[in-house]
Design an enzyme around this catalytic site. Structure first.
Site, PDB file in Angstrom:
ATOM      1  N   ARG A 210      -2.088 -17.205   9.078  1.00 29.61           N
ATOM      2  CA  ARG A 210      -2.492 -18.508   9.630  1.00 29.61           C
ATOM      3  C   ARG A 210      -3.974 -18.810   9.451  1.00 29.61           C
ATOM      4  O   ARG A 210      -4.357 -19.946   9.178  1.00 29.61           O
ATOM      5  CB  ARG A 210      -2.170 -18.582  11.126  1.00 29.61           C
ATOM      6  CG  ARG A 210      -0.730 -18.353  11.496  1.00 29.61           C
ATOM      7  CD  ARG A 210      -0.484 -18.677  12.960  1.00 29.61           C
ATOM      8  NE  ARG A 210      -1.402 -17.983  13.854  1.00 29.61           N
ATOM      9  CZ  ARG A 210      -1.181 -16.773  14.354  1.00 29.61           C
ATOM     10  NH1 ARG A 210      -0.081 -16.109  14.009  1.00 29.61           N
ATOM     11  NH2 ARG A 210      -2.043 -16.217  15.186  1.00 29.61           N
TER      12      ARG A 210
ATOM     13  N   TYR B 214      -5.556   0.101   8.312  1.00 32.07           N
ATOM     14  CA  TYR B 214      -5.411   1.159   7.302  1.00 32.07           C
ATOM     15  C   TYR B 214      -4.758   2.368   7.957  1.00 32.07           C
ATOM     16  O   TYR B 214      -3.927   2.220   8.857  1.00 32.07           O
ATOM     17  CB  TYR B 214      -6.771   1.473   6.672  1.00 32.07           C
ATOM     18  CG  TYR B 214      -6.620   2.129   5.319  1.00 32.07           C
ATOM     19  CD1 TYR B 214      -5.934   1.491   4.284  1.00 32.07           C
ATOM     20  CD2 TYR B 214      -7.143   3.383   5.068  1.00 32.07           C
ATOM     21  CE1 TYR B 214      -5.778   2.083   3.049  1.00 32.07           C
ATOM     22  CE2 TYR B 214      -6.995   3.986   3.825  1.00 32.07           C
ATOM     23  CZ  TYR B 214      -6.304   3.336   2.825  1.00 32.07           C
ATOM     24  OH  TYR B 214      -6.132   3.934   1.600  1.00 32.07           O
TER      25      TYR B 214
ATOM     26  N   ARG C  70       3.467   7.700  -4.234  1.00 31.16           N
ATOM     27  CA  ARG C  70       3.044   8.728  -3.282  1.00 31.16           C
ATOM     28  C   ARG C  70       2.105   8.082  -2.262  1.00 31.16           C
ATOM     29  O   ARG C  70       0.896   8.259  -2.315  1.00 31.16           O
ATOM     30  CB  ARG C  70       2.332   9.876  -4.005  1.00 31.16           C
ATOM     31  CG  ARG C  70       2.065  11.091  -3.118  1.00 31.16           C
ATOM     32  CD  ARG C  70       0.937  11.918  -3.664  1.00 31.16           C
ATOM     33  NE  ARG C  70      -0.311  11.180  -3.767  1.00 31.16           N
ATOM     34  CZ  ARG C  70      -1.148  10.961  -2.747  1.00 31.16           C
ATOM     35  NH1 ARG C  70      -0.849  11.376  -1.536  1.00 31.16           N
ATOM     36  NH2 ARG C  70      -2.276  10.307  -2.943  1.00 31.16           N
TER      37      ARG C  70
ATOM     38  N   LYS D  48      -6.479  -1.238   1.807  1.00 34.46           N
ATOM     39  CA  LYS D  48      -7.736  -0.721   1.260  1.00 34.46           C
ATOM     40  C   LYS D  48      -8.713  -1.866   1.005  1.00 34.46           C
ATOM     41  O   LYS D  48      -9.913  -1.741   1.306  1.00 34.46           O
ATOM     42  CB  LYS D  48      -7.456   0.059  -0.027  1.00 34.46           C
ATOM     43  CG  LYS D  48      -8.679   0.711  -0.663  1.00 34.46           C
ATOM     44  CD  LYS D  48      -9.399   1.654   0.276  1.00 34.46           C
ATOM     45  CE  LYS D  48      -8.639   2.898   0.619  1.00 34.46           C
ATOM     46  NZ  LYS D  48      -8.586   3.922  -0.418  1.00 34.46           N
TER      47      LYS D  48
ATOM     48  N   GLU E 263      -4.708   3.870  -6.753  1.00 33.34           N
ATOM     49  CA  GLU E 263      -4.481   4.314  -5.378  1.00 33.34           C
ATOM     50  C   GLU E 263      -3.069   4.877  -5.226  1.00 33.34           C
ATOM     51  O   GLU E 263      -2.091   4.220  -5.589  1.00 33.34           O
ATOM     52  CB  GLU E 263      -4.667   3.132  -4.419  1.00 33.34           C
ATOM     53  CG  GLU E 263      -4.612   3.475  -2.955  1.00 33.34           C
ATOM     54  CD  GLU E 263      -5.890   4.139  -2.450  1.00 33.34           C
ATOM     55  OE1 GLU E 263      -5.809   4.879  -1.452  1.00 33.34           O
ATOM     56  OE2 GLU E 263      -6.957   3.903  -3.046  1.00 33.34           O
ATOM     57  N   ASP E 264      -2.965   6.090  -4.703  1.00 38.03           N
ATOM     58  CA  ASP E 264      -1.691   6.709  -4.332  1.00 38.03           C
ATOM     59  C   ASP E 264      -0.681   6.780  -5.476  1.00 38.03           C
ATOM     60  O   ASP E 264       0.481   6.379  -5.326  1.00 38.03           O
ATOM     61  CB  ASP E 264      -1.093   5.980  -3.121  1.00 38.03           C
ATOM     62  CG  ASP E 264      -1.826   6.334  -1.838  1.00 38.03           C
ATOM     63  OD1 ASP E 264      -2.712   7.195  -1.890  1.00 38.03           O
ATOM     64  OD2 ASP E 264      -1.519   5.747  -0.779  1.00 38.03           O
TER      65      ASP E 264
ATOM     66  N   ALA F  49      -1.959  20.692  -2.247  1.00 32.95           N
ATOM     67  CA  ALA F  49      -2.321  20.610  -3.667  1.00 32.95           C
ATOM     68  C   ALA F  49      -1.913  19.262  -4.242  1.00 32.95           C
ATOM     69  O   ALA F  49      -1.419  19.172  -5.361  1.00 32.95           O
ATOM     70  CB  ALA F  49      -1.673  21.745  -4.444  1.00 32.95           C
TER      71      ALA F  49
ATOM     72  N   ALA G  95      -5.439  14.377  -4.092  1.00 32.53           N
ATOM     73  CA  ALA G  95      -6.725  14.421  -3.391  1.00 32.53           C
ATOM     74  C   ALA G  95      -7.294  15.837  -3.404  1.00 32.53           C
ATOM     75  O   ALA G  95      -8.465  16.054  -3.747  1.00 32.53           O
ATOM     76  CB  ALA G  95      -6.568  13.922  -1.962  1.00 32.53           C
TER      77      ALA G  95
END
Length: 394
Positions: free
Chosen positions: A156, A177, A230, A248, A319-320, A379, A382
């Site tokens: 809105r 986030y 992921r 983000k 990202e991801d 693992a 990141a």
């Protein structure tokens, strides 16, 4: 002479009267034609309509608009949600502005009626249903409520939305986030009301270069892109991964000073391996198994070229992405495009800065990091990026 003038006067009068008759006849013909066309139009309206006749026969209905792209989606009269067929999406510049799925108005009606028939207290959500799940995910039921309020406000009044986030950043950051954004990503198809960002899918392969021009801003400073493979610690969320790109960029706008009109959240939908999403009738993404190998990299290559074509100065943030692709994609593009991988490079830079800070507090030089023993739990992309960065620093 007087006779000649009289004849000339009579001739001029006849010509004038003749012109008047021609104009009158032309006007009558035009009026007659307009009447006939109007009659034909009225007859057409008897067979072209959005309603149904008494006998129960369906009628067609056509609307004409000069609007295109996001102007269509922002017009409540012409916007049909996900009911635009592929031909209309191409003709109206909507390809990439909507999820790839096409839903008829009847299908959309069913979803809305299902939502209307269940009260808030009846809603079941296994992500926030019990204390065990809340402790595991960190997602609080009250934060979910706040997230929904903020999402409604964003639709809105975007100016007020960002003012609230900036004025109360410490409180709002965990809502826009992590961890709450994970809930929004997992519930993306159910929460969807209005599209944000762009959707590139396997169905659009070969069209990316034209699709980017459907976005109505010539100035984009940063693009955050994910393939939803992921997302946080929740795994494959398919098209719902767009939520992480949106979240983000909300941080970048509120804390980094980016302009809301100069950022672009993106999801690349190449299918999903999540069985729950494949079985969900409301899921908005492609339900084919995720593509892999060379076919996967061909799609990402096309995306990178399309973004560079439209916005050559834009920074592209990955990202991801799954670890197996994240590292390869970084190696593939880092020397050719303005890009970085946030999970590998962004997280690693932050961790390394923290380690340097710890060395400084101990009165040790940065070079002493080489003698330290570092243990990483996990693992993923990141942790892998952190390990590589620390090793280089040593």
């Amino acid at each position: 002479d007087s006779l000649l003038q009289e004849n000339e006067g009579t001739s001029t009068l006849k010509k004038t009267e003749s012109c008047k008759m021609l104009r009158l006849r032309s006007s009558l013909n035009l009026t007659s034609r307009l009447v006939m066309e109007n009659k034909a139009l009225q007859e057409r309206k008897q067979t072209i309509s959005s309603k149904k006749v008494v006998e129960g026969k369906s009628r067609l209905h056509a609307e004409i608009t000069s609007s295109k792209g996001r102007d269509i989606l922002n017009d409540p009269v012409f916007n049909k949600g996900l009911a635009f067929p592929g031909t209309e999406r191409d003709r109206m510049g909507l390809r990439g502005l909507l999820p790839p799925v096409i839903r008829t108005m009847n299908e959309q009606e069913r979803i809305v009626m299902d939502e209307l028939s269940h009260s808030w207290s009846e809603r079941k959500d296994d992500m926030i249903e019990n204390d065990e799940m809340v402790l595991k995910s960190g997602i609080m039921k009250e934060d979910v409520r706040k997230k929904e309020v903020l999402m409604g406000l964003h639709e809105r009044n975007e100016t007020l939305y960002y003012k609230i986030i900036m004025d109360f950043f410490n409180e709002m950051s965990k809502i826009i986030y992590t961890p709450t954004v994970g809930w929004a990503c997992a519930r993306y198809s159910g929460l969807y009301k209005k599209p944000r960002g762009m959707f590139f899918s396997l169905k659009d392969k070969g069209e990316f270069a034209s699709m980017v021009f459907n976005w109505d801003s010539d100035k984009v400073d940063v693009v955050v892109v994910t393939d939803g493979s992921r997302v946080l610690g929740l795994g494959d969320l398919g098209i719902g991964g767009l939520g992480i790109s949106i979240g983000k960029l909300d941080l970048y706008i509120a804390a980094g000073g980016f302009h809301p009109r100069r950022v672009l959240p993106v999801v690349i939908d190449i299918g999903t391996d999540n069985p729950a999403l494949r079985k969900d009738p409301n899921y908005m993404g492609l339900i084919n198994p995720r593509i892999d190998g060379w076919e996967y990299y061909e799609v990402i290559d096309e995306f990178m070229e399309a973004i560079a074509l439209r916005w050559p100065k834009a920074l592209i943030q990955f990202e991801d992405f799954q670890t197996k692709h994240a590292i390869k994609l970084l190696q593939r593009y880092k020397n050719s495009f303005l890009m970085f991988n946030d999970d590998i490079q962004g997280t690693a830079a932050t961790v390394l800065a923290g380690l340097y800070g710890a060395m400084k507090l101990q009165g040790k030089p940065y070079s002493a990091l080489a003698s330290e023993k570092i243990v990483l739990v996990g693992a993923g992309s990141a942790a892998t990026g952190v390990a590589l960065t620390i090793r280089r620093a040593m």
